[in-house]
Design an enzyme around this catalytic site. Structure first.
Site, mmCIF file in Angstrom:
data_model
loop_
_atom_site.group_PDB
_atom_site.id
_atom_site.type_symbol
_atom_site.label_atom_id
_atom_site.label_comp_id
_atom_site.label_asym_id
_atom_site.label_seq_id
_atom_site.Cartn_x
_atom_site.Cartn_y
_atom_site.Cartn_z
ATOM 1 C CG ASP A 43 54.285 88.178 26.458
ATOM 2 O OD1 ASP A 43 54.084 89.342 26.889
ATOM 3 O OD2 ASP A 43 54.427 87.902 25.249
ATOM 4 C CD GLU A 45 54.497 87.614 37.133
ATOM 5 O OE1 GLU A 45 55.353 86.719 36.990
ATOM 6 O OE2 GLU A 45 53.921 87.848 38.203
ATOM 7 C CE1 TYR A 46 47.079 89.631 30.794
ATOM 8 C CE2 TYR A 46 47.205 87.596 29.507
ATOM 9 C CZ TYR A 46 46.483 88.695 29.954
ATOM 10 O OH TYR A 46 45.185 88.863 29.579
ATOM 11 C CE LYS A 131 52.198 81.609 18.954
ATOM 12 N NZ LYS A 131 52.430 82.988 19.386
HETATM 13 S S1 IVH Z 1 48.303 80.802 12.320
HETATM 14 C C1 IVH Z 1 43.869 80.120 12.828
HETATM 15 N N1 IVH Z 1 50.906 80.832 12.096
HETATM 16 O O1 IVH Z 1 50.330 83.644 16.865
HETATM 17 C C2 IVH Z 1 45.311 80.213 12.998
HETATM 18 N N2 IVH Z 1 49.916 82.274 13.694
HETATM 19 O O2 IVH Z 1 47.326 82.889 18.412
HETATM 20 C C3 IVH Z 1 45.810 81.574 12.839
HETATM 21 N N3 IVH Z 1 51.535 83.671 14.900
HETATM 22 O O3 IVH Z 1 48.295 86.181 16.976
HETATM 23 C C4 IVH Z 1 47.206 81.803 13.231
HETATM 24 N N4 IVH Z 1 53.321 82.920 13.898
HETATM 25 O O4 IVH Z 1 49.714 86.389 14.988
HETATM 26 C C5 IVH Z 1 49.851 81.326 12.738
HETATM 27 N N5 IVH Z 1 53.199 80.757 11.761
HETATM 28 C C6 IVH Z 1 52.142 81.268 12.392
HETATM 29 C C7 IVH Z 1 52.269 82.257 13.377
HETATM 30 C C8 IVH Z 1 51.127 82.738 14.012
HETATM 31 C C9 IVH Z 1 52.864 83.768 14.782
HETATM 32 C C10 IVH Z 1 50.724 84.469 15.840
HETATM 33 C C11 IVH Z 1 49.487 85.046 15.272
HETATM 34 C C12 IVH Z 1 48.464 84.947 16.335
HETATM 35 C C13 IVH Z 1 49.084 84.020 17.332
HETATM 36 C C14 IVH Z 1 48.261 82.776 17.435
#
Ligand code: IVH
Length: 705
Positions: A43, A45-46, A131
């Site tokens: 990721d 690198e992307y 995350k």
């Molecule tokens: S909230 C509007 N909370 O990260 C907000 N996202 O671009 C919606 N992700 O693909 C996302 N952990 O799948 C939120 N605790 C977390 C998260 C999370 C992972 C992922 C999610 C999304 C990307 C955010």
């Protein structure tokens, strides 16, 4: 012909060319990542290429086209799944790439400004959470029942993966308690690191391709068309938000006022919620959270690539609203990437405590998963072949959790012309003994068990254990001390060390040293069975050691036994026989055995139960001549030799039998002259069978007595 580009300035022309390259490259990478779930590069690198494109587009806005990879999120839905239009778009969050605390400060500053807060207003309350590094999913519950699960897709339209999601045990098919008539729960599907490692271990032992990382394995599993296959990939889930909610009225469910309260509520409905979600105050709270989670990142059983901050109060979230596809009220604050690109400078072989040879890539040092990595495992010879890793290659290195860094793949286009293939050494790099790979195994092993420096500690502990030579008091700590201090390099030295050297060791009382000396003395009088077991020959456990001791009676007989002879022992199969033979073929192992005997280690021996003198053709010399009706020359020779006989090239007085076939010549005439027994094939086989039977009966009688 005039070209449109002729009018462009050289700089713009170069930028245009680069933009076009980046378009192609990013499209290819995005397709591999989103649609095929098989990323070609890490990721990080992307992200670098993506940022380069963004940079060029902001410098030369005329180069920004609607089909630029910067203008879309996510991937195209995969054919094979029904498209699902999301009732509420599935957004992404802005990412703070600055992994230092400034990332948190920037976010808080922006929020305070957007909310119109003054310097001395109280700190904003945030929900801080992990995350998760997986795949976003929308779970639609109607009247509390799971009716649909959809991937994010491009944010507006995803794929219906309900059948696959139903295989995930953690996701409730029915929610508990009072729930609104329509409730969409959003969260992350992920794979635990241990589940991922186990899966790869299984792939490796089956000789199949291993997966790159848990994230892409999870994503691939969710979008697998056959739900039966999904079931074999253990997936997990955490909820982190909501999609559409309808009928949000007091009688059903009161919508919580904050994100943290919502998480509590979802948990009560039976949805998995991660318990690291916390409410914190202001930038300081965010920084502390980022630091705390960062320090414990490796201890979580799953990969996280950062933390997420959300303004906790929903009314404030609403006030802040959205910019294009991102909410203003949330941000992702990253940790250092767990995958990076680097170059393989060489491949070395390490020898483990048990003699296993592991090829290790020597890397151009690279910062990955929070540390600088310069070695990464390549597991074994077959893995290197499957991944086609060569010296000079650019590779993806992964370091996550307490799993040792590994090379997960190569970037084929970056292979230099002089890239070199690796050849597994046939000798142990530590001690020079033969390294062998047994049938059906993936690993090479050093056969110099007693002598090999890498296996020293293990060999000593095994030798000293109760069921081996039973040296009381010689445990792990002492062995570590003896070996690490350099006092002992080989087993026999143990018996030569003497009281003074032992007593001088740290934390070793005189009394203990004396006890150890006595235990060593006592251990010298043992049994052949114990001694053989103590040598730590692979596959030779106590039972095999007992059978070998009983059958051969003497150590020398075992050390000199051929594979065929070893096979005569109960329960000794070809692999075990070959391993024993390999072990005693190593001069160093024999040396150690001799030195042990020289220090006075003894055991009673008895005559071999092997019935060498009873082999049916033992002591008999045969001559073969002419063509036999059924047996080839080689087959007849093997039958004679296996039965203990010898095959000579010419007839003499010492010849016992001549086996003659069609077109036998001078040898037959000579045999007749000398009055030697002449057998045709039939008579030869009868003789072999009758003597073998007599032999077997006598063998049984002997064993029973
Ligand atoms: S909230 C509007 N909370 O990260 C907000 N996202 O671009 C919606 N992700 O693909 C996302 N952990 O799948 C939120 N605790 C977390 C998260 C999370 C992972 C992922 C999610 C999304 C990307 C955010």
């Amino acid at each position: 012909m005039t070209d449109l580009f002729d009018s462009l300035s050289p700089d713009l022309e170069a930028a245009k060319a680069r933009v076009s390259v980046l378009h192609q490259k990013l499209e290819q990478l995005a397709h591999a990542y989103y649609t095929l779930d098989a990323p070609l590069v890490p990721d990080a690198e992307y992200d670098r290429l993506f940022q380069e494109l963004q940079q060029l587009e902001s410098q030369y806005p005329e180069l920004k086209s609607p089909d630029s990879p910067t203008q879309r999120v996510g991937g195209k839905p995969l054919t094979g799944f029904t498209p699902v239009r999301h009732a509420v778009p599935m957004l992404s969050i802005r990412t703070e790439t600055d992994t230092e605390s400034t990332g948190a400060i920037n976010f808080d500053t922006r929020i305070r400004k957007d909310l119109g807060l003054a310097k001395d207003d109280p700190p904003v309350e945030y929900a801080a959470e992990l995350k998760f590094d997986g795949l976003a999913i929308n779970l639609r519950y109607q009247q509390g029942v799971l009716v649909q699960a959809a991937t994010r897709g491009d944010g507006a339209t995803g794929e219906d993966v309900t059948q696959n999601i139903r295989t995930i045990q953690q996701i409730p098919l029915r929610l508990k308690g009072n729930v609104p008539p329509v409730l969409e729960v959003r969260g992350e599907i992920y794979m635990r690191r241990d589940d991922f490692e186990k899966l790869n271990e299984r792939q490796r032992s089956k000789g199949e391709k291993t997966f790159i990382n848990p994230r892409n394995t999870a994503a691939g599993a969710v979008r697998q068309l056959d739900p039966a296959l999904v079931k074999q990939r253990p997936l997990s889930f955490f909820a982190y938000g909501l999609g559409q909610v309808e009928g949000n009225i007091e009688t059903h469910w009161a919508m919580p006022e904050t994100h943290t309260a919502l998480m509590q509520s979802l948990s009560e409905m039976g949805l998995p919620v991660n318990n690291e979600c916390r409410s914190v105050q202001g930038a300081d709270g965010l920084i502390a959270f980022h630091r705390d989670i960062g320090a414990r990142r490796d201890q979580f059983p799953f990969d996280i690539d950062g933390v997420v901050y959300k303004v906790n109060r929903f009314d404030l979230q609403q006030r802040l609203g959205f910019v294009t596809r991102e909410p203003r009220w949330a941000v992702a604050h990253k940790f250092p990437a767990q995958e990076q690109l680097t170059v393989v400078r060489g491949i070395e072989v390490q020898v483990g405590r048990t003699g296993k040879l592991t090829p290790v890539a020597k890397l151009e040092p690279v910062f990955v998963g929070g540390t600088t990595v310069s070695n990464a495992t390549l597991h074994n010879e077959d893995e290197i072949r499957r991944k086609d890793v060569r010296i000079g290659d650019t590779v993806i290195v992964r370091r996550a959790g307490d799993v040792i860094p590994e090379v997960v793949g190569i970037i084929a286009e970056r292979r230099p012309l002089d890239a070199m293939e690796f050849v597994m050494p046939r000798q142990c790099p530590v001690c020079g003994s033969d390294a062998v790979r047994e049938e059906g195994e993936v690993d090479y092993r050093c056969t110099g068990g007693l002598f090999c420096g890498a296996q020293r500690k293990q060999a000593m502990l095994h030798f000293a254990q109760r069921r081996a030579l039973d040296i009381e008091g010689l445990g792990e700590k002492l062995v570590d001390q003896l070996v690490d201090s350099g006092l002992i390099r080989t087993l026999p030295e143990l018996y030569k060390l003497g009281f003074a050297k032992f007593a001088a060791l740290e934390r070793m009382a005189d009394k203990s040293a004396q006890n150890l000396i006595e235990a060593l003395e006592k251990s010298k009088t043992t049994t052949l069975q114990r001694f053989i077991y103590a040598l730590g020959i692979r596959h030779v456990g106590e039972a095999t050691a007992r059978d070998l001791a009983k059958y051969f009676g003497k150590l020398d007989a075992i050390m000199d036994a051929s594979v065929e002879e070893l096979l005569e022992v109960n329960d000794v199969g070809p692999i075990v026989a070959q391993t024993i033979r390999n072990f005693f073929d190593q001069p160093h192992n024999r040396e150690v055995v001799e030195q042990l005997r020289a220090t006075g280690v003894t055991w009673p021996e008895h005559d071999s139960q092997r019935l060498t003198s009873f082999l049916p053709f033992s002591g008999k010399t045969f001559v073969l001549t002419g063509t036999l009706p059924a047996l080839s020359r080689d087959q007849a020779k093997a039958l004679i030799e296996n039965a203990g006989g010898k095959v000579a090239g010419s007839v003499s007085k010492k010849t016992n039998y001549v086996v003659a076939g069609e077109e036998a010549g001078s040898k037959l005439i000579k045999a007749e002259e000398l009055g030697i027994n002449i057998l045709n094939e039939e008579k030869f086989l009868t003789l072999l069978n009758s003597t073998s039977q007599a032999f077997n009966t006598s063998k049984i009688t002997q064993e029973d007595s």
